[in-house]
Motif scaffolding. Structure first.
Motif, PDB file in Angstrom:
ATOM      1  N   GLU A 184       0.830  -1.207   0.000  1.00 13.48           N
ATOM      2  CA  GLU A 184       0.000   0.000   0.000  1.00 13.48           C
ATOM      3  C   GLU A 184       0.864   1.258   0.000  1.00 13.48           C
ATOM      4  OE1 GLU A 184      -4.083   1.312   2.177  1.00 13.48           O
ATOM      5  OE2 GLU A 184      -2.459   0.659   3.503  1.00 13.48           O
ATOM      6  N   GLU A 185       1.930   1.234   0.785  1.00 12.47           N
ATOM      7  CA  GLU A 185       2.828   2.395   0.850  1.00 12.47           C
ATOM      8  C   GLU A 185       3.514   2.651  -0.491  1.00 12.47           C
ATOM      9  OE1 GLU A 185       5.361   1.250   4.050  1.00 12.47           O
ATOM     10  OE2 GLU A 185       4.037   2.076   5.609  1.00 12.47           O
ATOM     11  N   LEU A 186       3.691   1.588  -1.280  1.00 13.21           N
ATOM     12  CA  LEU A 186       4.349   1.719  -2.582  1.00 13.21           C
ATOM     13  C   LEU A 186       3.377   2.151  -3.678  1.00 13.21           C
ATOM     14  CD1 LEU A 186       6.622  -1.464  -2.450  1.00 13.21           C
ATOM     15  CD2 LEU A 186       7.359   0.922  -2.278  1.00 13.21           C
ATOM     16  N   GLY A 187       2.101   2.285  -3.321  1.00 15.84           N
ATOM     17  CA  GLY A 187       1.131   2.780  -4.273  1.00 15.84           C
ATOM     18  C   GLY A 187       0.145   1.773  -4.799  1.00 15.84           C
ATOM     19  N   ALA A 188       0.274   0.512  -4.391  1.00 19.32           N
ATOM     20  CA  ALA A 188      -0.672  -0.511  -4.841  1.00 19.32           C
ATOM     21  C   ALA A 188      -2.010  -0.328  -4.132  1.00 19.32           C
ATOM     22  CB  ALA A 188      -0.125  -1.908  -4.569  1.00 19.32           C
ATOM     23  N   SER A 189      -3.090  -0.617  -4.839  1.00 20.81           N
ATOM     24  CA  SER A 189      -4.420  -0.503  -4.241  1.00 20.81           C
ATOM     25  C   SER A 189      -5.010  -1.862  -3.898  1.00 20.81           C
ATOM     26  CB  SER A 189      -5.363   0.247  -5.184  1.00 20.81           C
ATOM     27  OG  SER A 189      -5.407  -0.370  -6.453  1.00 20.81           O
ATOM     28  N   GLY A 190      -4.217  -2.915  -4.097  1.00 23.31           N
ATOM     29  CA  GLY A 190      -4.670  -4.251  -3.747  1.00 23.31           C
ATOM     30  C   GLY A 190      -3.522  -5.230  -3.829  1.00 23.31           C
ATOM     31  N   ILE A 191      -3.776  -6.439  -3.365  1.00 25.99           N
ATOM     32  CA  ILE A 191      -2.772  -7.496  -3.464  1.00 25.99           C
ATOM     33  C   ILE A 191      -3.414  -8.748  -4.042  1.00 25.99           C
ATOM     34  CG2 ILE A 191      -1.383  -6.627  -1.541  1.00 25.99           C
ATOM     35  CD1 ILE A 191      -2.571  -9.070   0.073  1.00 25.99           C
ATOM     36  N   LEU A 192      -2.594  -9.543  -4.702  1.00 28.34           N
ATOM     37  CA  LEU A 192      -2.997 -10.834  -5.241  1.00 28.34           C
ATOM     38  C   LEU A 192      -2.067 -11.869  -4.633  1.00 28.34           C
ATOM     39  CD1 LEU A 192      -4.511 -12.666  -7.288  1.00 28.34           C
ATOM     40  CD2 LEU A 192      -2.840 -11.939  -9.011  1.00 28.34           C
ATOM     41  N   LEU A 193      -2.632 -12.847  -3.943  1.00 35.01           N
ATOM     42  CA  LEU A 193      -1.806 -13.878  -3.335  1.00 35.01           C
ATOM     43  C   LEU A 193      -2.493 -15.230  -3.426  1.00 35.01           C
ATOM     44  CD1 LEU A 193      -1.920 -13.960   0.561  1.00 35.01           C
ATOM     45  CD2 LEU A 193      -3.656 -12.804  -0.809  1.00 35.01           C
ATOM     46  N   ALA A 194      -1.719 -16.276  -3.166  1.00 30.16           N
ATOM     47  CA  ALA A 194      -2.262 -17.633  -3.260  1.00 30.16           C
ATOM     48  C   ALA A 194      -1.816 -18.480  -2.079  1.00 30.16           C
ATOM     49  CB  ALA A 194      -1.842 -18.278  -4.581  1.00 30.16           C
ATOM     50  N   SER A 195      -0.563 -18.940  -2.106  1.00 29.86           N
ATOM     51  CA  SER A 195      -0.105 -19.922  -1.123  1.00 29.86           C
ATOM     52  C   SER A 195      -0.162 -19.415   0.307  1.00 29.86           C
ATOM     53  CB  SER A 195       1.324 -20.387  -1.458  1.00 29.86           C
ATOM     54  OG  SER A 195       2.218 -19.294  -1.506  1.00 29.86           O
ATOM     55  N   GLY A 196      -0.018 -18.105   0.502  1.00 26.57           N
ATOM     56  CA  GLY A 196      -0.055 -17.552   1.855  1.00 26.57           C
ATOM     57  C   GLY A 196      -1.344 -17.834   2.585  1.00 26.57           C
ATOM     58  N   VAL A 197      -2.427 -18.046   1.833  1.00 22.64           N
ATOM     59  CA  VAL A 197      -3.718 -18.397   2.432  1.00 22.64           C
ATOM     60  C   VAL A 197      -4.108 -19.829   2.070  1.00 22.64           C
ATOM     61  CG1 VAL A 197      -6.206 -17.916   2.452  1.00 22.64           C
ATOM     62  CG2 VAL A 197      -4.565 -16.031   2.485  1.00 22.64           C
ATOM     63  N   ALA A 198      -4.000 -20.183   0.794  1.00 23.07           N
ATOM     64  CA  ALA A 198      -4.453 -21.499   0.339  1.00 23.07           C
ATOM     65  C   ALA A 198      -3.670 -22.638   0.964  1.00 23.07           C
ATOM     66  CB  ALA A 198      -4.366 -21.586  -1.184  1.00 23.07           C
ATOM     67  N   LYS A 199      -2.401 -22.398   1.295  1.00 21.70           N
ATOM     68  CA  LYS A 199      -1.573 -23.447   1.899  1.00 21.70           C
ATOM     69  C   LYS A 199      -1.448 -23.294   3.416  1.00 21.70           C
ATOM     70  CE  LYS A 199       1.407 -24.738  -1.988  1.00 21.70           C
ATOM     71  NZ  LYS A 199       2.815 -24.870  -2.433  1.00 21.70           N
ATOM     72  N   ALA A 200      -2.101 -22.305   3.975  1.00 15.37           N
ATOM     73  CA  ALA A 200      -1.995 -22.060   5.414  1.00 15.37           C
ATOM     74  C   ALA A 200      -2.715 -23.143   6.211  1.00 15.37           C
ATOM     75  CB  ALA A 200      -2.576 -20.699   5.754  1.00 15.37           C
ATOM     76  N   ASP A 201      -2.150 -23.511   7.358  1.00 14.93           N
ATOM     77  CA  ASP A 201      -2.815 -24.471   8.247  1.00 14.93           C
ATOM     78  C   ASP A 201      -4.122 -23.881   8.770  1.00 14.93           C
ATOM     79  OD1 ASP A 201      -0.770 -26.326   7.964  1.00 14.93           O
ATOM     80  OD2 ASP A 201       0.357 -25.533   9.676  1.00 14.93           O
ATOM     81  N   ASP A 202      -4.143 -22.570   8.948  1.00  9.53           N
ATOM     82  CA  ASP A 202      -5.328 -21.871   9.444  1.00  9.53           C
ATOM     83  C   ASP A 202      -5.602 -20.673   8.527  1.00  9.53           C
ATOM     84  OD1 ASP A 202      -7.263 -20.415  10.788  1.00  9.53           O
ATOM     85  OD2 ASP A 202      -6.355 -20.702  12.768  1.00  9.53           O
ATOM     86  N   PRO A 203      -6.407 -20.845   7.474  1.00 10.89           N
ATOM     87  CA  PRO A 203      -6.659 -19.759   6.531  1.00 10.89           C
ATOM     88  C   PRO A 203      -7.224 -18.501   7.185  1.00 10.89           C
ATOM     89  CG  PRO A 203      -7.413 -21.843   5.623  1.00 10.89           C
ATOM     90  CD  PRO A 203      -7.062 -22.094   7.053  1.00 10.89           C
ATOM     91  N   ARG A 204      -8.083 -18.679   8.169  1.00 10.82           N
ATOM     92  CA  ARG A 204      -8.660 -17.504   8.841  1.00 10.82           C
ATOM     93  C   ARG A 204      -7.575 -16.695   9.537  1.00 10.82           C
ATOM     94  NH1 ARG A 204     -13.756 -15.764  11.162  1.00 10.82           N
ATOM     95  NH2 ARG A 204     -13.278 -14.235  12.768  1.00 10.82           N
ATOM     96  N   ALA A 205      -6.675 -17.373  10.248  1.00 15.84           N
ATOM     97  CA  ALA A 205      -5.594 -16.666  10.936  1.00 15.84           C
ATOM     98  C   ALA A 205      -4.698 -15.954   9.924  1.00 15.84           C
ATOM     99  CB  ALA A 205      -4.771 -17.642  11.768  1.00 15.84           C
ATOM    100  N   ALA A 206      -4.442 -16.580   8.792  1.00 14.56           N
ATOM    101  CA  ALA A 206      -3.620 -15.959   7.748  1.00 14.56           C
ATOM    102  C   ALA A 206      -4.291 -14.698   7.225  1.00 14.56           C
ATOM    103  CB  ALA A 206      -3.369 -16.951   6.622  1.00 14.56           C
ATOM    104  N   LEU A 207      -5.599 -14.756   6.999  1.00 14.17           N
ATOM    105  CA  LEU A 207      -6.334 -13.611   6.508  1.00 14.17           C
ATOM    106  C   LEU A 207      -6.391 -12.492   7.554  1.00 14.17           C
ATOM    107  CD1 LEU A 207      -9.138 -15.619   4.737  1.00 14.17           C
ATOM    108  CD2 LEU A 207      -7.677 -13.933   3.598  1.00 14.17           C
ATOM    109  N   GLU A 208      -6.580 -12.873   8.816  1.00 15.56           N
ATOM    110  CA  GLU A 208      -6.603 -11.867   9.878  1.00 15.56           C
ATOM    111  C   GLU A 208      -5.269 -11.136   9.953  1.00 15.56           C
ATOM    112  OE1 GLU A 208      -9.862 -13.808  12.966  1.00 15.56           O
ATOM    113  OE2 GLU A 208      -7.728 -14.315  13.172  1.00 15.56           O
TER     114      GLU A 208
END
Length: 214
Positions: A184-208
């Motif tokens: 966000e500080e670099l000027g992006a208005s969003g992020i696109l990610l995959a493994s950080g949530v899809a491969k997480a043991d706890d997707p909710r905790a990753a999203l939080e």
């Protein structure tokens, strides 16, 4: 900030991720969407989470066996689609055709590019957003915002020079709340990610964690 979670073809439970994303979005007020396999779009959309397709083809109704029809994913509940992800590259003419197909079906579009030069080229095609994703960092432990912040700022500038209305998202290696804040500080208005949530043991905790600094 917009957080778009691409589930790719990972062996995760799309409903678990979708439910977690829906709940975290409601609790935090942050816009979060999930992009599942085409076969799971309807089930994911039924959870109430914002749902995106991973791809649509540049064709209309007709004899196109094996294609992903924009109207079909829209009818299944998708409201947007990725186009030209690094793992599903298209020729420039087909990117243009896919954008037009998505617009015909009322889908929001995010076109991916490897570098600022590609971002400028695809921004000229008129998508709603673009996402800069250096392939060498996709799926890794280091985010593009940390490894090479200049790519993000240059991508933002490249898109703005073509069309200031095109949003720029940051992808590749994003996995923590600090990564989101940096993007966000670099000027992006969003992020696109995959493994950080899809491969997480706890997707909710990753999203939080992802929304913690917003």
């Amino acid at each position: 900030m917009f957080i778009l979670v691409n589930l790719k073809a990972y062996p995760c439970d799309p409903i678990e991720v979708a439910t977690a994303a829906r709940d975290v979005a409601e609790e935090s007020g942050v816009r979060i969407a999930v992009s599942p396999q085409a076969a799971d779009i309807s089930r994911v959309a039924d959870t109430g989470v914002e749902t995106w397709a991973q791809h649509v083809d540049p064709n209309d109704y007709g004899s196109h066996t094996g294609s992903t029809l924009a109207e079909a994913v829209a009818e299944a509940g998708a409201v947007g689609t990725l186009i030209n992800h690094s793992e599903n590259r298209l020729k420039l003419a087909d990117i243009d055709g896919s954008i037009q197909a998505a617009e015909r079906a009322g889908l929001e579009t995010c076109v991916c590019g490897n570098n600022p030069g590609q971002i400028g080229a695809v921004a000229a095609l008129g998508p709603d957003s673009v996402a800069v994703e250096p392939p060498e960092l996709i799926g890794g432990d280091v985010s593009v915002a940390t490894a090479d912040p200049g790519i993000v700022t240059d991508a933002v500038d490249s898109a703005a020079n073509v069309d200031e209305d095109v949003d720029v998202y940051c992808g590749a290696g994003i996995s923590t709340g600090d990564d989101v804040v940096t993007a966000e500080e670099l000027g992006a208005s969003g992020i696109l990610l995959a493994s950080g949530v899809a491969k997480a043991d706890d997707p909710r905790a990753a999203l939080e964690d992802l929304v913690s600094g917003l």
